[in-house]
Design a protein around this motif. Sequence first.
Motif: not given
Length: 213
Positions: A1-28
């Motif tokens: 089964x696919x792991x539904x937890x967001x990979x830790x190595x990408x969390x920082x990259x997502x937070x640093x990127x410019x954009x308008x996607x809140x974290x909870x919506x990005x995780x969804x």
Amino acid sequence: MTDMSFPADLRHAAERAKGFMPGNEGLALFQTACVYGPLGPICEIGTYCGKSAIYLGAAARETGTVLFTVDHHRGSEEIQPGWAHHDPSLMDPRFGKMDSLPFFRTAIASAGLEDQVIAIVGSSETVARYWHTPLAMLFIDGGHSEDPVTKDYEGWAHHVIPGGALVFHDVYPDPKTGGQAPYRVFQRALATGQYKETRTEGSLRVLERIATP
């Protein structure tokens, strides 16, 4: 089964990127793409600087598929000079136009997702006329006024396979909280009877295309 937890190595990259996607919506968004990614490719309309593409690209990596992300990279109406969401660092002084493509490339390279995320540089309407690949998931997050949202829906939604997902961002039922065009097009999709709503997270709405017997 696919792991539904967001990979830790990408969390920082997502937070640093410019954009308008809140974290909870990005995780969804990531979790939704993990559900539908095994069925085929994912497509995003509206790339901007790549924040949401990191969430979708991470799911593509998890599920062994790819993300196509479509944008002309000259900016939608609401991020042009004089508008509330304008970022002057994205202006290309050589042409006097916005250019988010270099920021997108940096974000995706920093996240290590260049094998999973495929940029298509061009207008959504033009690319849609020549698109023939069935999609497991379509994420509409381009221009947010009536005309571009409608064209994105009309040009791309019919490529979503039965059992696949059509996802809208910035859906605000209350006009006091946000623009109404994505909400109206979302309602239009529901009214066709071809989709059922399966998830809501903030302004994110997930519709699954009903599989016909």
